[in-house]
Design an enzyme around this catalytic site. Structure first.
Site, mmCIF file in Angstrom:
data_model
loop_
_atom_site.group_PDB
_atom_site.id
_atom_site.type_symbol
_atom_site.label_atom_id
_atom_site.label_comp_id
_atom_site.label_asym_id
_atom_site.label_seq_id
_atom_site.Cartn_x
_atom_site.Cartn_y
_atom_site.Cartn_z
ATOM 1 N N ARG A 143 6.646 -6.406 9.024
ATOM 2 C CA ARG A 143 6.781 -7.418 9.107
ATOM 3 C C ARG A 143 6.775 -8.955 8.724
ATOM 4 N NH1 ARG A 143 1.262 -7.711 12.004
ATOM 5 N NH2 ARG A 143 0.642 -7.180 10.315
ATOM 6 N N TYR A 163 -11.709 1.658 14.975
ATOM 7 C CA TYR A 163 -10.524 1.825 13.543
ATOM 8 C C TYR A 163 -11.260 3.741 13.412
ATOM 9 C CZ TYR A 163 -8.325 3.005 9.620
ATOM 10 O OH TYR A 163 -7.825 3.558 8.107
ATOM 11 N N GLY A 189 0.904 -1.186 0.085
ATOM 12 C CA GLY A 189 -0.123 -0.124 0.462
ATOM 13 C C GLY A 189 0.536 1.225 -0.455
HETATM 14 N N1 LIG Z 1 -6.656 2.452 2.322
HETATM 15 C C1 LIG Z 1 -6.951 3.042 2.919
HETATM 16 O O1 LIG Z 1 -8.569 3.383 1.952
HETATM 17 C C2 LIG Z 1 -6.571 3.767 3.975
HETATM 18 C C3 LIG Z 1 -7.834 5.505 3.978
HETATM 19 C C4 LIG Z 1 -6.840 6.105 5.227
HETATM 20 C C5 LIG Z 1 -5.822 5.326 6.047
HETATM 21 N N2 LIG Z 1 -5.179 4.287 5.703
HETATM 22 C C6 LIG Z 1 -3.711 4.809 6.574
HETATM 23 O O2 LIG Z 1 -3.265 3.721 5.976
HETATM 24 C C7 LIG Z 1 -2.127 3.274 6.273
HETATM 25 C C8 LIG Z 1 -1.564 2.612 5.559
HETATM 26 O O3 LIG Z 1 -2.384 1.899 4.378
HETATM 27 P P1 LIG Z 1 -2.474 0.742 3.627
HETATM 28 O O4 LIG Z 1 -3.865 1.063 3.213
HETATM 29 O O5 LIG Z 1 -1.610 0.950 3.117
HETATM 30 O O6 LIG Z 1 -2.888 -0.509 3.977
HETATM 31 P P2 LIG Z 1 -2.138 -2.107 3.557
HETATM 32 O O7 LIG Z 1 -1.443 -1.957 2.234
HETATM 33 O O8 LIG Z 1 -2.744 -3.292 4.406
HETATM 34 O O9 LIG Z 1 -0.829 -1.507 4.102
HETATM 35 C C9 LIG Z 1 -0.653 -1.459 6.116
HETATM 36 C C10 LIG Z 1 1.392 -2.092 5.748
HETATM 37 O O10 LIG Z 1 1.489 -2.151 7.705
HETATM 38 C C11 LIG Z 1 1.936 -3.006 7.997
HETATM 39 N N3 LIG Z 1 2.221 -3.221 9.347
HETATM 40 C C12 LIG Z 1 0.401 -3.332 9.455
HETATM 41 N N4 LIG Z 1 0.402 -3.882 11.113
HETATM 42 C C13 LIG Z 1 1.683 -3.808 11.574
HETATM 43 C C14 LIG Z 1 2.549 -4.071 12.643
HETATM 44 N N5 LIG Z 1 1.788 -4.386 13.747
HETATM 45 N N6 LIG Z 1 3.694 -3.886 12.457
HETATM 46 C C15 LIG Z 1 4.708 -3.480 11.253
HETATM 47 N N7 LIG Z 1 3.729 -3.000 10.186
HETATM 48 C C16 LIG Z 1 2.245 -4.016 10.284
HETATM 49 C C17 LIG Z 1 2.166 -3.649 7.033
HETATM 50 O O11 LIG Z 1 2.735 -4.697 6.710
HETATM 51 P P3 LIG Z 1 2.881 -6.334 7.438
HETATM 52 O O12 LIG Z 1 1.726 -6.851 7.506
HETATM 53 O O13 LIG Z 1 3.983 -6.408 6.376
HETATM 54 O O14 LIG Z 1 3.754 -5.895 8.796
HETATM 55 C C18 LIG Z 1 1.564 -2.777 5.853
HETATM 56 O O15 LIG Z 1 2.856 -2.349 5.012
HETATM 57 C C19 LIG Z 1 -2.950 2.703 7.735
HETATM 58 O O16 LIG Z 1 -2.439 2.832 9.385
HETATM 59 C C20 LIG Z 1 -4.336 2.983 7.548
HETATM 60 O O17 LIG Z 1 -5.261 2.691 8.365
HETATM 61 C C21 LIG Z 1 -5.504 3.363 4.825
#
Ligand SMILES: NC(=O)c1ccc[n+]([C@@H]2O[C@H](COP(=O)([O-])OP(=O)(O)OC[C@H]3O[C@@H](n4cnc5c(N)ncnc54)[C@H](OP(=O)(O)O)[C@@H]3O)[C@@H](O)[C@H]2O)c1
Length: 261
Positions: free
Chosen positions: A41, A157, A20
């Site tokens: 991770r 969340y 992401g």
């Molecule tokens: N996509 C959306 O619609 C959206 C909208 C608003 C905000 N966000 C926020 O944006 C951020 C990134 O989300 P994304 O959309 O890019 O999601 P994603 O594709 O699921 O990526 C999330 C990342 O967070 C890492 N992560 C999760 N738990 C972790 C842990 N315990 N330790 C270390 N790393 C961890 C995952 O890596 P590993 O699993 O390899 O650890 C992954 O690299 C998040 O904070 C999310 O809440 C997303």
């Protein structure tokens, strides 16, 4: 002529770089000539990213942001070529489940609190002193539109992202005079692995939020992060709230149990 910061001087510590926004940001910064420390991770994903971006530009560290001792060790173990961190992208986070509050899984709630709140504050707290000692830097946090607008099933969340929003604003006050900028990025609907994680690998459920519409992409968010950090050092973007053009805020939900007329 408006002069932006030289991205070749950027050294960016990124949590959640295996997927992401974090992965897209790593690619964006390295493409512009910067260096990144990519963490997460999933070791295989980090190895793939490093192979793609080159070990001179991308240092990887396998860690779980919830593990405070591991975070302390990581912050103390940055190798010399990457030690000049001047951007911290506290991005790792997740949503789990979409059940109403009275039915939600408490373990899911705990995981979101531990990751989105505790993991984020460990990251920022542990890396701030180094940036202050080096004379400046930029903290970028990943909030969400959920931190502003509540939605059904989003309780913990959304609350965790409200925490992020307020934490980002609050630490600015503590950082007065330190030349440290703080920006909270607050995206709406963006297609990443976010939904797959929320629905625990159920591809059908995960695809539904993006079906028949044009969501934002990880690259859209990475570009906004890159832009905010590239502005001249005297400019602080407090927050950037982004939505897909296809997404807007709905009407208030009014419960009606009286017969019409
Ligand atoms: N996509 C959306 O619609 C959206 C909208 C608003 C905000 N966000 C926020 O944006 C951020 C990134 O989300 P994304 O959309 O890019 O999601 P994603 O594709 O699921 O990526 C999330 C990342 O967070 C890492 N992560 C999760 N738990 C972790 C842990 N315990 N330790 C270390 N790393 C961890 C995952 O890596 P590993 O699993 O390899 O650890 C992954 O690299 C998040 O904070 C999310 O809440 C997303």
């Amino acid at each position: 002529m408006y002069t932006l910061l030289d991205p070749r001087n950027f050294v960016v510590f990124i949590t959640g770089a295996t997927s992401g926004f974090g992965a897209a940001a790593a690619r964006r910064y390295v493409a512009a000539g910067g260096k990144v420390i990519a963490t997460g991770r999933r070791e295989d994903r980090l190895a793939g990213l490093q192979a793609e971006l080159g070990a001179d530009n991308c240092h990887v560290m396998t860690l779980d942001v919830r593990d405070r001792a591991a975070m302390e060790k990581a912050a103390a173990d940055i190798p010399a070529p990457f030690a000049g961190i001047n951007i911290v992208l506290a991005n790792a986070g997740l949503a789990l489940g979409l059940q109403p509050a009275a039915e939600a899984d408490l373990d899911d709630w705990q995981t979101m609190i531990d990751t989105n709140i505790s993991g984020l504050v460990y990251t920022v707290r542990l890396l701030l002193p180094g940036m202050i000692a080096r004379g400046g830097g930029h903290v970028v946090t990943l909030g969400s539109v959920a931190g502003e607008f509540a939605y059904p099933g989003g309780s913990v969340y959304a609350a965790s992202k409200a925490f992020v929003k307020h934490f980002a604003l609050a630490i600015r006050s503590d950082l007065q005079g330190k030349n440290i900028r703080v920006t909270d990025i607050e995206p709406g609907l963006t297609e990443t692995e976010f939904s797959l994680v929320r629905f625990k690998g159920d591809e059908g459920k995960a695809a539904a939020p993006y079906a028949g519409t044009m969501a934002m992409t990880a690259e859209d968010i990475a570009e906004s992060i890159f832009w905010a950090t590239s502005l001249p050092a005297h400019v602080n973007v407090n927050k950037i709230q982004l939505m897909a053009t296809t997404q807007a805020i709905g009407p208030f939900d009014i419960y009606r149990d009286k017969p019409n007329g």
